[in-house]
Design a protein around this motif. Structure first.
Motif, PDB file in Angstrom:
ATOM      1  N   ALA A 214       3.918-112.353  14.284  1.00 40.57           N
ATOM      2  CA  ALA A 214       4.112-110.544  14.398  1.00 40.57           C
ATOM      3  C   ALA A 214       1.640-110.557  14.918  1.00 40.57           C
ATOM      4  N   LEU A 215       1.343-109.579  15.871  1.00 40.46           N
ATOM      5  CA  LEU A 215       0.237-109.491  16.293  1.00 40.46           C
ATOM      6  C   LEU A 215       0.096-108.130  14.891  1.00 40.46           C
ATOM      7  N   SER A 216      -0.768-107.897  14.640  1.00 38.30           N
ATOM      8  CA  SER A 216      -1.698-107.454  13.891  1.00 38.30           C
ATOM      9  C   SER A 216      -2.577-106.335  14.114  1.00 38.30           C
ATOM     10  N   CYS A 217      -2.322-104.472  14.609  1.00 35.06           N
ATOM     11  CA  CYS A 217      -3.185-104.260  15.395  1.00 35.06           C
ATOM     12  C   CYS A 217      -3.334-103.213  14.365  1.00 35.06           C
TER      13      CYS A 217
ATOM     14  N   VAL B  43       2.255-117.452  10.313  1.00 32.07           N
ATOM     15  CA  VAL B  43       1.169-116.296  10.958  1.00 32.07           C
ATOM     16  C   VAL B  43       0.718-115.578  11.623  1.00 32.07           C
ATOM     17  N   GLU B  44       0.033-114.254  11.624  1.00 35.02           N
ATOM     18  CA  GLU B  44       0.412-112.830  11.704  1.00 35.02           C
ATOM     19  C   GLU B  44      -1.737-113.239  11.841  1.00 35.02           C
ATOM     20  N   LEU B  45      -1.162-112.423  12.926  1.00 38.84           N
ATOM     21  CA  LEU B  45      -3.153-112.754  13.677  1.00 38.84           C
ATOM     22  C   LEU B  45      -3.523-111.695  13.849  1.00 38.84           C
ATOM     23  N   GLY B  46      -4.566-110.871  13.670  1.00 37.51           N
ATOM     24  CA  GLY B  46      -5.532-109.683  13.871  1.00 37.51           C
ATOM     25  C   GLY B  46      -6.029-109.311  15.401  1.00 37.51           C
ATOM     26  N   CYS B  47      -5.524-107.966  16.136  1.00 36.07           N
ATOM     27  CA  CYS B  47      -5.696-108.430  17.176  1.00 36.07           C
ATOM     28  C   CYS B  47      -6.784-107.514  17.765  1.00 36.07           C
TER      29      CYS B  47
ATOM     30  N   GLY C 298      -7.909-102.763  16.383  1.00 38.32           N
ATOM     31  CA  GLY C 298      -7.664-102.137  14.739  1.00 38.32           C
ATOM     32  C   GLY C 298      -8.273-102.495  13.176  1.00 38.32           C
ATOM     33  N   TYR C 299      -8.675-101.957  12.470  1.00 38.88           N
ATOM     34  CA  TYR C 299      -9.029-102.443  11.155  1.00 38.88           C
ATOM     35  C   TYR C 299      -9.125-103.603  10.796  1.00 38.88           C
ATOM     36  N   PRO C 300      -7.651-105.594  11.384  1.00 43.90           N
ATOM     37  CA  PRO C 300      -8.004-105.846  11.210  1.00 43.90           C
ATOM     38  C   PRO C 300      -8.705-107.495  11.993  1.00 43.90           C
ATOM     39  N   GLY C 301      -9.533-106.383  13.168  1.00 41.31           N
ATOM     40  CA  GLY C 301      -9.979-106.878  13.640  1.00 41.31           C
ATOM     41  C   GLY C 301      -9.509-107.770  14.953  1.00 41.31           C
ATOM     42  N   LYS C 302     -10.657-109.508  15.346  1.00 38.32           N
ATOM     43  CA  LYS C 302     -10.617-109.640  16.540  1.00 38.32           C
ATOM     44  C   LYS C 302     -10.546-110.798  16.569  1.00 38.32           C
ATOM     45  N   ASP C 303     -11.274-111.573  15.212  1.00 38.77           N
ATOM     46  CA  ASP C 303     -11.788-112.678  14.851  1.00 38.77           C
ATOM     47  C   ASP C 303     -10.571-114.011  15.929  1.00 38.77           C
ATOM     48  N   HIS C 304      -9.711-113.754  15.685  1.00 40.44           N
ATOM     49  CA  HIS C 304      -8.973-115.462  16.043  1.00 40.44           C
ATOM     50  C   HIS C 304      -7.962-114.604  17.098  1.00 40.44           C
ATOM     51  N   CYS C 305      -7.987-113.723  17.655  1.00 41.09           N
ATOM     52  CA  CYS C 305      -7.445-112.934  18.766  1.00 41.09           C
ATOM     53  C   CYS C 305      -8.040-111.603  19.282  1.00 41.09           C
ATOM     54  N   ASP C 306      -8.213-112.528  20.397  1.00 43.50           N
ATOM     55  CA  ASP C 306      -9.108-110.653  21.260  1.00 43.50           C
ATOM     56  C   ASP C 306      -8.752-110.940  22.615  1.00 43.50           C
ATOM     57  N   PRO C 307      -7.590-109.924  22.913  1.00 40.25           N
ATOM     58  CA  PRO C 307      -6.995-109.690  23.659  1.00 40.25           C
ATOM     59  C   PRO C 307      -8.347-109.338  25.177  1.00 40.25           C
ATOM     60  N   LYS C 308      -9.460-108.534  24.467  1.00 46.22           N
ATOM     61  CA  LYS C 308     -10.178-108.706  26.271  1.00 46.22           C
ATOM     62  C   LYS C 308     -10.365-109.792  26.288  1.00 46.22           C
ATOM     63  N   ILE C 309     -10.361-110.936  25.998  1.00 47.99           N
ATOM     64  CA  ILE C 309     -10.929-111.997  26.466  1.00 47.99           C
ATOM     65  C   ILE C 309      -9.908-113.330  26.618  1.00 47.99           C
ATOM     66  N   LEU C 310      -8.072-113.121  26.174  1.00 49.92           N
ATOM     67  CA  LEU C 310      -7.926-114.139  26.674  1.00 49.92           C
ATOM     68  C   LEU C 310      -6.282-113.219  27.201  1.00 49.92           C
ATOM     69  N   LEU C 311      -6.630-112.184  27.310  1.00 44.00           N
ATOM     70  CA  LEU C 311      -5.636-111.485  28.324  1.00 44.00           C
ATOM     71  C   LEU C 311      -6.680-111.602  29.729  1.00 44.00           C
ATOM     72  N   HIS C 312      -7.800-112.011  30.028  1.00 45.01           N
ATOM     73  CA  HIS C 312      -8.234-111.782  31.062  1.00 45.01           C
ATOM     74  C   HIS C 312      -8.687-113.450  32.041  1.00 45.01           C
ATOM     75  N   ASP C 313      -8.971-114.250  30.324  1.00 48.65           N
ATOM     76  CA  ASP C 313      -9.514-115.777  31.256  1.00 48.65           C
ATOM     77  C   ASP C 313      -8.331-116.608  30.717  1.00 48.65           C
ATOM     78  N   GLU C 314      -7.764-117.151  31.965  1.00 44.47           N
ATOM     79  CA  GLU C 314      -6.741-118.099  31.389  1.00 44.47           C
ATOM     80  C   GLU C 314      -6.893-119.441  30.829  1.00 44.47           C
ATOM     81  N   ALA C 315      -7.595-120.252  31.307  1.00 48.22           N
ATOM     82  CA  ALA C 315      -8.281-121.111  30.482  1.00 48.22           C
ATOM     83  C   ALA C 315      -8.618-120.753  28.631  1.00 48.22           C
ATOM     84  N   LYS C 316      -9.109-120.135  28.776  1.00 43.34           N
ATOM     85  CA  LYS C 316      -8.773-119.806  27.215  1.00 43.34           C
ATOM     86  C   LYS C 316      -7.808-119.152  26.916  1.00 43.34           C
TER      87      LYS C 316
END
Length: 323
Positions: A71-74, A30-34, A36-54
């Motif tokens: 790959a990550l799609s941005c 799978v290629e995950l949007g994170c 830009g135009y693909p959005g962050k529905d399945h991979c939001d770095p603003k959350i995942l980079l700062h919340d280790e449990a998530k």
């Protein structure tokens, strides 16, 4: 080679439900949007980079699915003349690199971007003609003053975080839109710049994707999108393929995006796979579904059906009897 899917096609479906669905269709990656135009529905770095449990929950969800991340799609325009938009896109791209580093992934997919025609511009200016002469002057300014400096800086940042493949999709509206412009930026910036090779954007330009594969070679192709295009046999002979009518008006457009097999037949896709293998590419074909004439499910099912027959999944044979 492996079958993949860009997951934002069902961005409204939680990742824990989306991944088993993709696997049921035969996907292996799978290629995950994170951003830009693909959005962050399945991979939001603003959350995942700062919340280790998530983050751990996110990684466990992927591991339990049995799927790999290609790959990550941005896909973004970080050199947009609107400074506010450019910063948003640039922030997303930097976060994508940090996310890739945390996940142990070494590449991201994006666009080259397109600036305006001068520092005071408000909107991008896509230059695709040589005359009147001011267009050449605009293109020279865009490349030398904006595009090349931006990507030199960004590649240096990416490399410092373990990301050494920036796969640019050759796409209309951006400075890199064909093999010539991709190779031009790669030569100016370095081998970290390569292609997210999407044939759908080449068809309508009159480019033969099979020839483009041979021209770029395996070293410059980092990732491949599987998406088809149909040149309308009634409209294109009248208006050509330069068309700014909305994608929502397929009856009157001169070309439209289609699911695999609805623009070019199965033999083309077998040849496509074979040419990729000939130049040494043996990674993923990631389905990007944008067929307005089909449901998301039916478009994906039909695309997977053809690609599962076209892709050569096993390693090529070796033997002295060919020498």
């Amino acid at each position: 080679m492996k079958l993949g899917v860009l997951t934002n096609v069902i961005g409204g479906t939680p990742l824990k439900e989306a991944l088993p669905y993709f696997k049921s269709l035969g996907a292996q990656m799978v290629e995950l949007g994170c951003g830009g135009y693909p959005g962050k529905d399945h991979c939001d770095p603003k959350i995942l980079l700062h919340d280790e449990a998530k983050f751990q929950e996110f990684m466990n969800t992927i591991k339990e699915s049995g799927l790999e991340v290609s790959a990550l799609s941005c896909h973004a325009n970080p050199i947009h003349p609107n400074k506010e938009l450019a910063k948003q896109f640039d922030d997303d791209l930097h976060d994508a690199v940090l996310m890739a580093e945390k996940m142990g992934i070494h590449q991201i997919n994006t666009f080259s971007g397109c600036p305006g025609d001068c520092p005071e511009s408000k909107n991008p200016n896509w230059v695709v003609c040589a005359w009147p002469n001011e267009f050449q002057e605009v293109a020279e300014w865009q490349w030398n003053e904006v595009l090349i400096p931006y990507w030199k800086d960004f590649v240096a940042f990416a490399k410092s975080h373990g990301v050494n493949k920036i796969a640019l999709e050759m796409h209309q509206g951006f400075c890199v839109y064909n093999p010539y412009t991709l190779k031009k930026l790669r030569a100016a910036v370095g081998p970290e710049i390569g292609a997210n090779f999407d044939p759908s954007h080449l068809f309508w330009q009159g480019i033969d994707p099979l020839a483009a594969i041979r021209d770029l070679g395996g070293d410059a192709i980092f990732h491949v999108h599987a998406k088809d295009t149909k040149i309308d046999p009634f409209n294109a002979p009248i208006d050509g393929t330069l068309d700014y009518r909305t994608y929502g008006d397929p009856l009157n457009r001169t070309w439209v995006f289609r699911s695999i097999g609805y623009g070019h037949d199965e033999l083309f896709w077998k040849d496509f796979v074979s040419q990729l293998r000939l130049v040494g590419y043996d990674y993923v074909l990631s389905i990007e579904h944008e067929d307005i004439l089909m449901s998301q499910n039916e478009g994906l099912v039909k695309a997977c059906d053809i690609l599962k027959r076209a892709i050569t999944f096993e390693d090529r044979a070796t033997g002295q009897h060919w020498v």
